[in-house]
Motif scaffolding. Structure first.
Motif, mmCIF file in Angstrom:
data_model
loop_
_atom_site.group_PDB
_atom_site.id
_atom_site.type_symbol
_atom_site.label_atom_id
_atom_site.label_comp_id
_atom_site.label_asym_id
_atom_site.label_seq_id
_atom_site.Cartn_x
_atom_site.Cartn_y
_atom_site.Cartn_z
ATOM 1 N N ARG A 160 -10.859 -12.331 -0.935
ATOM 2 C CA ARG A 160 -11.000 -13.692 -0.845
ATOM 3 C C ARG A 160 -12.261 -14.148 -1.589
ATOM 4 N NH1 ARG A 160 -13.009 -10.593 3.694
ATOM 5 N NH2 ARG A 160 -14.855 -10.888 4.497
ATOM 6 N N ALA A 192 -7.908 -8.527 4.956
ATOM 7 C CA ALA A 192 -8.379 -8.077 4.051
ATOM 8 C C ALA A 192 -7.111 -8.117 2.536
ATOM 9 C CB ALA A 192 -8.362 -6.479 4.096
ATOM 10 N N TYR A 193 -7.567 -7.866 1.524
ATOM 11 C CA TYR A 193 -6.545 -7.590 0.393
ATOM 12 C C TYR A 193 -6.358 -9.286 0.011
ATOM 13 C CZ TYR A 193 -6.699 -3.020 1.600
ATOM 14 O OH TYR A 193 -6.973 -1.675 2.007
ATOM 15 N N ASN A 219 -12.513 -3.153 6.201
ATOM 16 C CA ASN A 219 -12.224 -3.585 5.041
ATOM 17 C C ASN A 219 -12.368 -5.150 4.785
ATOM 18 O OD1 ASN A 219 -11.320 -2.139 2.694
ATOM 19 N ND2 ASN A 219 -9.236 -1.702 3.545
ATOM 20 N N ALA A 220 -12.356 -5.495 6.102
ATOM 21 C CA ALA A 220 -12.342 -7.093 6.154
ATOM 22 C C ALA A 220 -13.769 -7.841 6.641
ATOM 23 C CB ALA A 220 -11.160 -7.561 7.013
ATOM 24 N N ALA A 221 -14.634 -6.542 6.684
ATOM 25 C CA ALA A 221 -16.021 -6.937 7.005
ATOM 26 C C ALA A 221 -16.766 -8.037 6.089
ATOM 27 C CB ALA A 221 -16.963 -5.620 7.158
ATOM 28 N N PRO A 246 -14.412 -1.354 -8.913
ATOM 29 C CA PRO A 246 -14.290 -2.580 -8.068
ATOM 30 C C PRO A 246 -13.427 -1.996 -6.767
ATOM 31 C CG PRO A 246 -12.808 -2.701 -9.746
ATOM 32 C CD PRO A 246 -13.453 -1.745 -10.234
ATOM 33 N N THR A 247 -12.916 -0.943 -6.818
ATOM 34 C CA THR A 247 -12.287 -0.473 -5.570
ATOM 35 C C THR A 247 -12.271 0.966 -5.202
ATOM 36 O OG1 THR A 247 -9.801 0.103 -6.435
ATOM 37 C CG2 THR A 247 -10.266 -2.245 -5.672
ATOM 38 N N VAL A 282 -17.807 -0.784 -0.037
ATOM 39 C CA VAL A 282 -17.125 -1.929 0.178
ATOM 40 C C VAL A 282 -16.905 -1.983 1.694
ATOM 41 C CG1 VAL A 282 -15.171 -3.493 -0.341
ATOM 42 C CG2 VAL A 282 -16.231 -2.506 -2.213
ATOM 43 N N PHE A 313 -9.734 -4.796 13.144
ATOM 44 C CA PHE A 313 -8.624 -3.991 12.562
ATOM 45 C C PHE A 313 -9.108 -3.605 11.174
ATOM 46 C CE2 PHE A 313 -7.833 -6.823 8.913
ATOM 47 C CZ PHE A 313 -8.030 -7.834 8.934
ATOM 48 N N SER A 314 -10.149 -3.832 10.575
ATOM 49 C CA SER A 314 -10.483 -2.672 9.454
ATOM 50 C C SER A 314 -12.018 -3.111 9.022
ATOM 51 C CB SER A 314 -9.543 -2.865 8.417
ATOM 52 O OG SER A 314 -10.173 -2.321 7.419
ATOM 53 N N MET A 336 -19.275 -6.028 -1.759
ATOM 54 C CA MET A 336 -18.404 -6.986 -1.972
ATOM 55 C C MET A 336 -17.030 -6.242 -2.662
ATOM 56 S SD MET A 336 -18.433 -10.508 -3.750
ATOM 57 C CE MET A 336 -19.258 -11.456 -3.001
ATOM 58 N N HIS A 371 0.818 -1.260 0.131
ATOM 59 C CA HIS A 371 0.108 0.143 0.111
ATOM 60 C C HIS A 371 0.916 1.262 0.020
ATOM 61 C CE1 HIS A 371 -3.428 -2.699 0.773
ATOM 62 N NE2 HIS A 371 -2.627 -3.272 1.612
ATOM 63 N N LEU A 417 -8.543 -5.641 -4.794
ATOM 64 C CA LEU A 417 -9.735 -5.390 -3.875
ATOM 65 C C LEU A 417 -9.578 -5.835 -2.608
ATOM 66 C CD1 LEU A 417 -10.514 -6.222 -7.078
ATOM 67 C CD2 LEU A 417 -12.781 -6.504 -5.979
ATOM 68 N N SER A 418 -10.306 -4.980 -1.651
ATOM 69 C CA SER A 418 -10.031 -5.171 -0.333
ATOM 70 C C SER A 418 -10.509 -6.469 0.251
ATOM 71 C CB SER A 418 -10.317 -4.055 0.532
ATOM 72 O OG SER A 418 -11.829 -4.020 0.186
ATOM 73 N N LYS A 419 -11.542 -7.041 -0.383
ATOM 74 C CA LYS A 419 -12.249 -8.413 -0.031
ATOM 75 C C LYS A 419 -11.828 -9.453 -1.013
ATOM 76 C CE LYS A 419 -15.548 -6.034 2.481
ATOM 77 N NZ LYS A 419 -17.219 -6.037 2.817
#
Lengths: 333, 333, 333, 333
Positions: free
Chosen positions: C237, C28-29, D7-9, D56-57, D201, D4-5, D206, A128, C233-235
């Motif tokens: 996965r 993330a990421y 972003n990972a929700a 997408p981001t 996002v 932590f973020s 997503m 990043h 993309l942050s998600k």
């Protein structure tokens, strides 16, 4: 009497003469005998194999160097007051395809390893964050300060330790060398410098600077980048001839010394008005607008640097009588 | 006796003299009185308001123009044999940030509206295809052909109809103008040209070309792009002085005529060896490797263009006795 | 009944299910366990160490690959009809910072070593010409032709001999693999391919393609370029999960086979209307506007490719009854 | 328990459902009925004509916006701690072709007109200095602070006065709107904002963010830039469907409120450990390494922000029992 920039100085007669002497038929671009002799000629000066490209401006030299030393997704650490950051109209970003300048601090536009490391250490090593890939210093600096070879080497060591490349903007390299009396090799590649913008235009040249690579491998792509930037003049021999004339009998060094001597004379007159030690050919002084006006009224031309600050720049062709008159005028303020 | 390129020609004495005359103190960059006079001087020549930027190479002039006329996501239609496509090392892509050159066909590197339209009409107007934004032609062309004002205007009309901009690479503009005898205005803006790279270096100059914008609005951003490309020489007065010298008493036109006349003499000697009509100062001939060797053995220097083809280029300084000897040698093949 | 593009096909239920299964908390990421498993999972498939980056589009995969394989001042040889040349809106030039696409010819958008060499051999190795640094082929091609591993290897050998890198656009890699029955390793790195755009979106995926580097060193900078292009993309996965689902039990191959089988059925119906051999899932047919209209009137949706030519594309989800009806309709023309 | 973020929700069930509902045949790219409805749907929300592009981001949204608002040779003023400066891997420089980020100061990553003007006023308006062309702010900021519409409008007014464009990074726009209760129009175009990166996002989506142009003219080139950046997904309907689901019954706002409420609960527990006022869904606390370790030992996951500082981020899906347990744990430190 012009003290606003060495950029506007005249062209040394030897340089003109060399250009006239190059006015014969030869190959175009950089295939002529003048251009082809640069590697060897500068190799002697620097006591090692080098690759040299002439270019018409210092900005071009600096930014071709940065493009060779840093990828588009990387960063270059430089001083907050560096010419590449403030005075090249975004050329570093253009040539590097968007690399980031990372701004470090230090008195008189000088960097030291601690200041450089502080910038780098604040950058997490993840995808990043743009990562530093090179350091660029200016010698003499934008405030007329000079790095000694040891100071350069200390930064060079940090670069090696971190895997970074190292560039020196030597628009006023002659002034720095005149001051330190160092060997060109000591000031550059032995101190870890990978590429030097060796300036001549401020010092008696007309339109030729030398971009010197101490790592020959860096030069190959730069030959292509120079062409791609529209910098490959077809009559390159007139540029190479300028550089050769400046190197002849160390004219570059003599000119640097002359400019520095003029600055020293003015510095003595300026006394405690000086904002930075005068180590090359630039002076930064405290002067009220009224004082500045009085100097201008006497025919002296210079820049207002900031509110209450003025800048004087001497050059190879500063006439000694002008210097004396200017020194006297400064004393009388 | 050198016929391999006008790029390698000498510098005209008047140009040298003008540079020497500019060797006085003045402002740096393009603030000096020589640089500041260019708009007016070229405005006279072109009979309208123009904005003029000096640059050190034709590649720089062409590519600054393209960057002004086409966005990064657009395309420029040019001839398959155009200098911008083949001989500028990717500079158009560098300056435009990746615009696409779209290659059209036509004899002798000349385009016509039908050839241009054919390229454009094959491109669906959707977001997946790069869209044309400009046309660039070279006059005289890379094969020494010349566009008449009417031919230029026909392409200019297509540009206007499609909403495209129009650039002329005039590296050999003098040769084209000498041939047609047209007024500069007729050949350019009255024919729809937005920007002209007006070449002097091949024609007696040393290191200065003029980028002429007929739409003044296009120039503002280009002033910044020129600096950003490292093309803003600090001693710009020596470039401006070259251009002014070339314009003085229409030296540019006289030099173009001289080069063309030399080419005509050679063309008569070449007869049906000629691959393209000789309309400017370049000749393309059929010659076997053996024939080429025989000419070289007599001291004539030139390029092998392709298997069985050679190229001769005359210049403003082609000596008439050389031309005569060369013509004789060609006849004797 | 849609035959205009596999781009518009539905998402395979297994892919949807895998995305739902990934809907839990994780990093993330690309730090999550799905993303981190891709190197190993595709390493198995390709029988060697690989580095894999998910990206949301085939254009992104292709252009990140090109940026890794070719410097800004270089060129990439590809077919005149290549997707990267015609259908990516200038993305190759954007990602490579202005590298040049060099267009080669060959039937059905297929290249061979002779066609590639012809382009390269016409380029003089000097600084004025952009030099080729890589070759890019598309398998299956834009006209539905398929390269065998031997054909790929022949081009790969040329690349090695010239010092070039080699990219394969595998937007329809599954279709090519289904046709040839080759091992993935044979079709790629054993044939000299350095980077593969492994497409899933046309073949049952939703928004994930895999960029596979067979030379792990090429991946490091690409991780940074991916972020720099706004493609990380942050998600992530949910993208990795798509790819893993497509690889599970060789779903990708089964889907490719299904699409190919549908195309074969249509090809039999089309007979000598076919313009190109049908080797994957695309058909190009001669059909008058009237014939095209008659098919559309029966509910079949497809592209007009050129005057008198239409294109049909089958997909993994082409319903067999639709295929039968379409085949019958084609026969009845 | 993850703090932590955002972003990972996880992905909100309604978003998943909408994607499943979009799994039918339709046109590729952005021609489908979901994508085509975005302008109207967001036009309602913002009470004026808008142009909307899914991407997408957030990085892609921000950087496409900057490329639309600032030329390559220009600069964008943003906060020193802005996401575009520190967390996008150089994407602003990539998309803008090398524009310069100009760093301003202000508490909590918030800018105000004086801070912006200070940066701009230090830049001489000459060709050597990159000139500012736009301002970019983040709302909510990188430190969880929120701009009111009046604060935005004050900056917007400065932009208008100086002829600059104005961008808002709304990665956490929902959180800012939930806090202020402002009308979307008040917070954006009525306050002078030209382009908004409207984030989904972090807030239940997503892989879809909306880039909203309030000046429709800015969108046309951006459609091309989006394609050129490899961001035009072929199955765009799954992205558009996500955005539509988030807008349905103001789900975006409800999710923003939920995340903010969780943050408020934690903030009350944190008391004077807080470094910045908590106005959205991020908390920055003083905590010794030992304290941080004790929280982690209880299963709470978060970032170390700096020595002695930690960051917690709540999300739409922060479970209330987790929040209560976390609040208790913070109190017990």
């Amino acid at each position: 009497m012009r003290f606003f920039s060495d950029n506007a100085a005249r062209v040394h007669p030897s340089v003109f003469a060399a250009m006239a002497a190059a006015d014969s038929l030869d190959t175009a671009y950089d295939g002529d005998r003048w251009s082809r002799s640069l590697d060897a000629r500068l190799g002697e000066l620097f006591e090692r194999e080098v690759r040299v490209l002439w270019v018409p401006t210092g900005t071009a030299a600096n930014c071709l160097a940065l493009a060779a030393l840093c990828p588009p997704y990387g960063g270059v650490i430089c001083h907050r007051d560096a010419h590449i950051q403030n005075d090249e109209g975004g050329a570093p970003e253009f040539y590097t395809h968007g690399a980031k300048l990372m701004l470090a601090d230090g008195p008189g536009a000088k960097l030291d390893p601690a200041g450089v490391a502080k910038v780098a250490d604040a950058i997490a090593d993840d995808v990043h964050r743009v990562q530093p890939h090179a350091v660029s210093i200016t010698n003499a600096t934008e405030y007329g300060r000079v790095y000694t070879p040891a100071e350069v080497a200390a930064i060079g060591e940090l670069c090696r330790a971190r895997g970074w490349r190292f560039h020196m903007d030597g628009a006023r390299f002659a002034n720095a060398m005149a001051t330190t009396g160092a060997a060109p090799a000591e000031m550059t590649w032995r101190a870890g410098v990978d590429a030097l913008s060796f300036g001549f235009v401020k010092n008696g040249g007309m339109s030729a600077e030398a971009l010197v690579f101490f790592d020959p491998d860096l030069a190959a792509a730069t030959l292509r980048r120079r062409k791609r930037a529209g910098l490959l003049l077809s009559k390159g021999r007139y540029l190479a001839a300028q550089i050769l004339a400046m190197l002849e009998d160390d004219l570059w060094l003599a000119n640097g010394r002359a400019a520095n001597a003029a600055a020293t004379t003015l510095a003595e007159a300026a006394g405690d008005r000086l904002i930075h030690p005068v180590e090359a050919n630039e002076l930064f002084l405290r002067a009220t607008p009224d004082e500045a006006a009085r100097l201008r009224a006497q025919g002296f031309d210079f820049y207002d640097w900031a509110t209450g600050e003025v800048r004087f720049v001497t050059a190879w062709d500063s006439a000694s009588e002008d210097i004396d008159r200017f020194a006297a005028a400064i004393r009388q303020l």
